[in-house]
Design an enzyme around this catalytic site. Structure first.
Site, PDB file in Angstrom:
ATOM      1  N   PHE A  59      50.920  41.532  30.692  1.00 22.57           N
ATOM      2  CA  PHE A  59      51.957  41.759  32.048  1.00 22.57           C
ATOM      3  C   PHE A  59      52.831  40.668  32.728  1.00 22.57           C
ATOM      4  CE2 PHE A  59      47.366  39.837  33.159  1.00 22.57           C
ATOM      5  CZ  PHE A  59      48.021  38.859  33.802  1.00 22.57           C
ATOM      6  N   THR A  93      41.805  40.257  42.886  1.00 20.01           N
ATOM      7  CA  THR A  93      43.021  40.574  42.136  1.00 20.01           C
ATOM      8  C   THR A  93      43.429  41.943  42.155  1.00 20.01           C
ATOM      9  OG1 THR A  93      42.628  38.844  40.741  1.00 20.01           O
ATOM     10  CG2 THR A  93      44.478  40.147  40.045  1.00 20.01           C
ATOM     11  N   ASN A 114      49.747  43.041  44.471  1.00 22.50           N
ATOM     12  CA  ASN A 114      48.803  42.901  45.183  1.00 22.50           C
ATOM     13  C   ASN A 114      48.850  41.683  46.560  1.00 22.50           C
ATOM     14  OD1 ASN A 114      48.903  40.475  43.815  1.00 22.50           O
ATOM     15  ND2 ASN A 114      47.124  40.852  42.584  1.00 22.50           N
ATOM     16  N   GLU A 128      50.833  23.543  42.253  1.00 24.76           N
ATOM     17  CA  GLU A 128      51.599  24.372  42.960  1.00 24.76           C
ATOM     18  C   GLU A 128      52.130  24.101  44.078  1.00 24.76           C
ATOM     19  OE1 GLU A 128      48.909  28.288  41.013  1.00 24.76           O
ATOM     20  OE2 GLU A 128      48.937  27.977  43.245  1.00 24.76           O
TER      21      GLU A 128
HETATM   22  P1  ADP Z   1      45.229  36.206  41.121  1.00 26.08           P
HETATM   23  O1  ADP Z   1      46.413  36.382  41.738  1.00 26.08           O
HETATM   24  O2  ADP Z   1      44.030  36.993  41.862  1.00 26.08           O
HETATM   25  O3  ADP Z   1      44.712  34.581  40.841  1.00 26.08           O
HETATM   26  P2  ADP Z   1      45.714  36.146  38.367  1.00 26.08           P
HETATM   27  O4  ADP Z   1      46.071  34.727  38.383  1.00 26.08           O
HETATM   28  O5  ADP Z   1      44.721  36.709  37.107  1.00 26.08           O
HETATM   29  O6  ADP Z   1      45.191  36.822  39.451  1.00 26.08           O
HETATM   30  O7  ADP Z   1      46.851  37.016  37.927  1.00 26.08           O
HETATM   31  C1  ADP Z   1      48.459  36.686  38.511  1.00 26.08           C
HETATM   32  C2  ADP Z   1      49.070  37.932  38.979  1.00 26.08           C
HETATM   33  O8  ADP Z   1      49.288  38.630  37.888  1.00 26.08           O
HETATM   34  C3  ADP Z   1      48.153  38.669  39.726  1.00 26.08           C
HETATM   35  O9  ADP Z   1      47.895  38.619  41.289  1.00 26.08           O
HETATM   36  C4  ADP Z   1      49.006  40.201  39.538  1.00 26.08           C
HETATM   37  O10 ADP Z   1      50.066  40.253  40.495  1.00 26.08           O
HETATM   38  C5  ADP Z   1      49.164  39.981  38.227  1.00 26.08           C
HETATM   39  N1  ADP Z   1      48.087  40.702  37.388  1.00 26.08           N
HETATM   40  C6  ADP Z   1      47.147  40.181  36.889  1.00 26.08           C
HETATM   41  N2  ADP Z   1      46.288  40.918  36.118  1.00 26.08           N
HETATM   42  C7  ADP Z   1      47.092  41.797  35.881  1.00 26.08           C
HETATM   43  C8  ADP Z   1      47.198  43.304  34.947  1.00 26.08           C
HETATM   44  N3  ADP Z   1      45.936  43.613  34.286  1.00 26.08           N
HETATM   45  N4  ADP Z   1      48.328  44.061  34.904  1.00 26.08           N
HETATM   46  C9  ADP Z   1      49.369  43.702  36.033  1.00 26.08           C
HETATM   47  N5  ADP Z   1      49.452  42.609  36.663  1.00 26.08           N
HETATM   48  C10 ADP Z   1      48.591  41.991  36.653  1.00 26.08           C
END
Ligand code: ADP
Ligand code: MG
Length: 143
Positions: A59, A93, A114, A128
């Site tokens: 992604f 997430t 999200n 960050e």
């Molecule tokens: P978080 O933001 O909860 O820490 P991650 O670090 O795993 O989650 O992922 C970073 C961002 O990538 C997520 O907030 C979301 O916008 C995107 N993302 C994560 N998993 C997916 C997925 N399976 N498909 C599409 N976008 C994703």
């Protein structure tokens, strides 16, 4: 328990939905203090660099395109256990898995769109924060 700083981003969908005030309200209601804030439109290079940890994920390209689709609101939150507190207020997430009353449950359209980002640990928080605000971009709360 200790006072921590964490990076929060209100992503382009959250800004588009006019949720900046609502989201900051939730952080402040939880006792977190904003010690830096900036509105910006990320370049492709900035989004790629920020999410470099995900560059092998399927992604990644979509994520970079989403994060550069509109302006974001980047801020540093400070307080007791700020990193975990922010993650709790954000929710999981995938909004389908998020607890009731969390930002993502209330406002996220999908696992990708999200609404918010939050650092996931002390090391990533430090990295960050430095990425966006450098060494001297924070404004200590003197009162
Ligand atoms: P978080 O933001 O909860 O820490 P991650 O670090 O795993 O989650 O992922 C970073 C961002 O990538 C997520 O907030 C979301 O916008 C995107 N993302 C994560 N998993 C997916 C997925 N399976 N498909 C599409 N976008 C994703
Ligand atoms: Mg993450």
């Amino acid at each position: 328990m200790s006072v921590e700083q964490t990076l929060s981003i209100i992503k382009p969908d959250g800004v588009e939905k006019n949720l900046i005030g609502e989201i900051c309200r939730r952080f402040e209601n939880a006792g977190l203090q904003i010690v830096a804030a900036r509105m910006m439109h990320l370049s492709k290079e900035q989004a790629e660099g920020f999410y470099e940890v995900h560059k092998e994920r399927p992604f990644y390209a979509d994520l970079v395109s989403y994060m550069t689709s509109g302006p974001v609101f980047v801020q540093v939150l400070e307080g007791e256990s700020a990193i975990g507190k922010n993650r709790e207020i954000m929710g999981a997430t995938n909004p389908a898995d998020a607890d009731a009353g969390t930002i993502r449950k209330d406002f996220a359209a999908s696992i990708e769109e999200n609404v918010v980002h939050g650092s996931d640990g002390p090391e990533t928080a430090a990295q960050e924060i430095a990425f966006f605000f450098g060494d001297d971009g924070l404004c200590p709360r003197t009162r």
